[in-house]
Design a protein around this motif. Structure first.
Motif, PDB file in Angstrom:
ATOM      1  N   ASN A 167     -15.338  31.583 -42.546  1.00 21.76           N
ATOM      2  CA  ASN A 167     -15.850  32.172 -43.764  1.00 21.76           C
ATOM      3  C   ASN A 167     -15.019  32.447 -44.866  1.00 21.76           C
ATOM      4  O   ASN A 167     -13.991  33.262 -44.293  1.00 21.76           O
ATOM      5  CB  ASN A 167     -16.771  33.140 -43.109  1.00 21.76           C
ATOM      6  CG  ASN A 167     -18.096  33.043 -42.443  1.00 21.76           C
ATOM      7  OD1 ASN A 167     -18.902  32.352 -42.798  1.00 21.76           O
ATOM      8  ND2 ASN A 167     -17.878  33.110 -41.050  1.00 21.76           N
ATOM      9  N   ILE A 168     -15.265  32.244 -46.017  1.00 23.71           N
ATOM     10  CA  ILE A 168     -14.489  32.791 -47.044  1.00 23.71           C
ATOM     11  C   ILE A 168     -15.032  33.668 -48.183  1.00 23.71           C
ATOM     12  O   ILE A 168     -16.447  33.485 -48.244  1.00 23.71           O
ATOM     13  CB  ILE A 168     -13.832  31.469 -47.705  1.00 23.71           C
ATOM     14  CG1 ILE A 168     -14.898  30.521 -48.396  1.00 23.71           C
ATOM     15  CG2 ILE A 168     -12.869  30.776 -46.874  1.00 23.71           C
ATOM     16  CD1 ILE A 168     -14.307  29.519 -49.138  1.00 23.71           C
ATOM     17  N   GLN A 182      -4.044  26.699 -50.020  1.00 21.41           N
ATOM     18  CA  GLN A 182      -3.964  26.334 -48.405  1.00 21.41           C
ATOM     19  C   GLN A 182      -5.339  26.523 -47.753  1.00 21.41           C
ATOM     20  O   GLN A 182      -5.460  25.475 -46.800  1.00 21.41           O
ATOM     21  CB  GLN A 182      -2.681  27.115 -47.887  1.00 21.41           C
ATOM     22  CG  GLN A 182      -1.424  26.631 -48.788  1.00 21.41           C
ATOM     23  CD  GLN A 182      -0.381  27.707 -48.069  1.00 21.41           C
ATOM     24  OE1 GLN A 182      -0.572  28.604 -47.177  1.00 21.41           O
ATOM     25  NE2 GLN A 182       0.722  27.537 -48.681  1.00 21.41           N
ATOM     26  N   ILE A 183      -5.799  27.531 -47.819  1.00 17.85           N
ATOM     27  CA  ILE A 183      -7.054  27.551 -47.023  1.00 17.85           C
ATOM     28  C   ILE A 183      -8.107  26.688 -47.460  1.00 17.85           C
ATOM     29  O   ILE A 183      -8.830  26.166 -46.445  1.00 17.85           O
ATOM     30  CB  ILE A 183      -7.513  29.256 -47.286  1.00 17.85           C
ATOM     31  CG1 ILE A 183      -6.671  30.344 -46.855  1.00 17.85           C
ATOM     32  CG2 ILE A 183      -9.269  29.480 -46.680  1.00 17.85           C
ATOM     33  CD1 ILE A 183      -7.113  31.619 -47.200  1.00 17.85           C
ATOM     34  N   ILE A 184      -8.399  26.449 -48.709  1.00 17.75           N
ATOM     35  CA  ILE A 184      -9.307  25.343 -49.283  1.00 17.75           C
ATOM     36  C   ILE A 184      -9.042  24.019 -48.492  1.00 17.75           C
ATOM     37  O   ILE A 184      -9.873  23.443 -47.921  1.00 17.75           O
ATOM     38  CB  ILE A 184      -9.464  25.271 -50.627  1.00 17.75           C
ATOM     39  CG1 ILE A 184      -9.924  26.556 -51.291  1.00 17.75           C
ATOM     40  CG2 ILE A 184     -10.185  24.029 -51.189  1.00 17.75           C
ATOM     41  CD1 ILE A 184     -11.450  26.883 -51.015  1.00 17.75           C
ATOM     42  N   LYS A 185      -7.767  23.823 -48.455  1.00 13.94           N
ATOM     43  CA  LYS A 185      -7.282  22.450 -48.010  1.00 13.94           C
ATOM     44  C   LYS A 185      -7.280  22.396 -46.331  1.00 13.94           C
ATOM     45  O   LYS A 185      -7.373  21.359 -45.974  1.00 13.94           O
ATOM     46  CB  LYS A 185      -5.810  22.346 -48.135  1.00 13.94           C
ATOM     47  CG  LYS A 185      -5.544  21.762 -49.930  1.00 13.94           C
ATOM     48  CD  LYS A 185      -4.188  21.535 -50.109  1.00 13.94           C
ATOM     49  CE  LYS A 185      -3.850  21.215 -51.694  1.00 13.94           C
ATOM     50  NZ  LYS A 185      -4.595  20.031 -51.985  1.00 13.94           N
ATOM     51  N   SER A 186      -7.321  23.422 -45.816  1.00 14.10           N
ATOM     52  CA  SER A 186      -7.644  23.506 -44.217  1.00 14.10           C
ATOM     53  C   SER A 186      -9.062  23.502 -43.554  1.00 14.10           C
ATOM     54  O   SER A 186      -9.046  23.603 -42.455  1.00 14.10           O
ATOM     55  CB  SER A 186      -6.852  24.692 -43.718  1.00 14.10           C
ATOM     56  OG  SER A 186      -7.531  26.072 -43.957  1.00 14.10           O
ATOM     57  N   ILE A 218     -10.381  36.471 -47.593  1.00 16.23           N
ATOM     58  CA  ILE A 218     -10.648  36.794 -49.068  1.00 16.23           C
ATOM     59  C   ILE A 218      -9.849  35.699 -49.886  1.00 16.23           C
ATOM     60  O   ILE A 218      -8.628  35.361 -49.422  1.00 16.23           O
ATOM     61  CB  ILE A 218     -10.276  38.137 -49.548  1.00 16.23           C
ATOM     62  CG1 ILE A 218     -11.069  39.245 -48.716  1.00 16.23           C
ATOM     63  CG2 ILE A 218     -10.361  38.567 -51.157  1.00 16.23           C
ATOM     64  CD1 ILE A 218     -12.518  39.273 -48.605  1.00 16.23           C
ATOM     65  N   ILE A 219     -10.368  35.007 -50.514  1.00 10.76           N
ATOM     66  CA  ILE A 219      -9.613  34.157 -51.497  1.00 10.76           C
ATOM     67  C   ILE A 219      -9.709  34.143 -52.947  1.00 10.76           C
ATOM     68  O   ILE A 219     -10.761  35.142 -53.606  1.00 10.76           O
ATOM     69  CB  ILE A 219     -10.114  32.502 -51.191  1.00 10.76           C
ATOM     70  CG1 ILE A 219     -11.329  32.279 -51.757  1.00 10.76           C
ATOM     71  CG2 ILE A 219     -10.028  32.272 -49.658  1.00 10.76           C
ATOM     72  CD1 ILE A 219     -11.673  30.975 -51.662  1.00 10.76           C
ATOM     73  N   ILE A 239     -14.289  22.758 -52.973  1.00  8.21           N
ATOM     74  CA  ILE A 239     -14.329  22.356 -51.486  1.00  8.21           C
ATOM     75  C   ILE A 239     -14.878  20.916 -51.288  1.00  8.21           C
ATOM     76  O   ILE A 239     -14.382  19.995 -50.433  1.00  8.21           O
ATOM     77  CB  ILE A 239     -15.230  23.349 -50.786  1.00  8.21           C
ATOM     78  CG1 ILE A 239     -14.688  24.684 -50.703  1.00  8.21           C
ATOM     79  CG2 ILE A 239     -15.526  22.957 -49.402  1.00  8.21           C
ATOM     80  CD1 ILE A 239     -15.410  25.947 -50.361  1.00  8.21           C
ATOM     81  N   MET A 240     -15.966  20.659 -52.012  1.00  8.07           N
ATOM     82  CA  MET A 240     -16.348  19.200 -51.984  1.00  8.07           C
ATOM     83  C   MET A 240     -15.421  18.053 -52.213  1.00  8.07           C
ATOM     84  O   MET A 240     -15.262  17.397 -51.356  1.00  8.07           O
ATOM     85  CB  MET A 240     -17.579  19.096 -52.898  1.00  8.07           C
ATOM     86  CG  MET A 240     -18.246  17.519 -52.942  1.00  8.07           C
ATOM     87  SD  MET A 240     -19.254  17.337 -54.360  1.00  8.07           S
ATOM     88  CE  MET A 240     -17.949  17.156 -55.734  1.00  8.07           C
TER      89      MET A 240
END
Length: 247
Positions: A167-168, A182-186, A218-219, A239-240
């Motif tokens: 969850n973000i 980095q979180i989005i890419k993972s 948190i991002i 994200i898409m």
């Protein structure tokens, strides 16, 4: 080509029956005739190219001409936890989120939400919102119609989100764009991801603290303050693009 959704029980060998309000839409709005082609989805994994055989008052019978299993769905199920916005903003959010590939939308009554829905208003709103989701799914050639859940309070939403893989929470006071990228890419390593978006007034600090206590990440979406109807669509778009696959 116009698209319609059916239950698997409506698929009978090489023929599919369409029932309910779609019959009136095909007959009286689109004024379609036998022989014309339509797209029918089983709501999970197949698009059927069909030719209309019979149009009656109660149902439309169509013959399967071709089957397309090339999925239009993202490889990760995205759940949008949207703080209730004012006016008709939720309708725009639902329409565009469905186009962007969201799997489910959960309206959330947060502390700074101006909108308060009683049980009767909530029921009518959800019916309206679900109809918008269905229309957007047809327009964007989705294989599923995303569900619009009941309205939850923040703690209920967090409890529901804990069943997801990750969850973000995009938050205007978050720092660290590189870490956020980095979180989005993972996210492609997960099967389900929740995205929490605050209402017009934003999240209360206590809500952010509670989310972090429950292992939510948190991002940042950048240095600019985004409106509630922009933030979720921005996150979903990013994200898409990262998740989309060839073929």
């Amino acid at each position: 080509m116009n698209q319609f959704f059916v239950e698997k029980s409506q698929i009978h060998g090489s023929e599919i029956s369409i029932e309910g309000t779609d019959v009136n839409h095909i007959k009286n709005v689109l004024r379609m005739k036998p022989g014309e082609e339509i797209m029918i989805s089983n709501g999970t994994d197949k698009h059927f190219v069909c030719s209309i055989l019979v149009i009656s008052e109660q149902q439309v019978i169509a013959k399967i001409v071709d089957i397309d299993t090339n999925s239009t769905e993202l490889p990760v199920k995205l759940y949008l936890f949207q703080g209730l916005p004012k006016a008709d903003k939720m309708e725009l959010i639902i329409q565009k989120s469905v186009e962007l590939g969201v799997h489910e939308i959960i309206p959330v009554a947060m502390k700074r939400c101006v909108v308060k829905l009683d049980a009767k208003k909530e029921r009518s709103k959800i019916v309206r919102w679900q109809a918008i989701a269905e229309s957007a799914a047809k327009q964007s050639k989705r294989m599923v119609i995303p569900n619009i859940s009941r309205v939850m309070n923040f703690k209920e939403a967090v409890a529901y989100a804990k069943s997801l893989d990750y969850n973000i929470i995009p938050y205007e006071f978050a720092n660290g764009m590189e870490k956020s990228k980095q979180i989005i890419k993972s996210l492609d390593q997960y099967k389900s991801v929740g995205i929490f978006i605050g209402p017009e007034g934003g999240f209360e600090e206590a809500e952010i603290a509670y989310a972090q206590e429950n292992h939510m990440q948190i991002i940042s979406l950048g240095k600019r303050i985004l409106r509630t109807e922009t933030a979720g669509l921005t996150a979903l778009s990013i994200i898409m693009f990262e998740l989309e696959q060839d073929g």
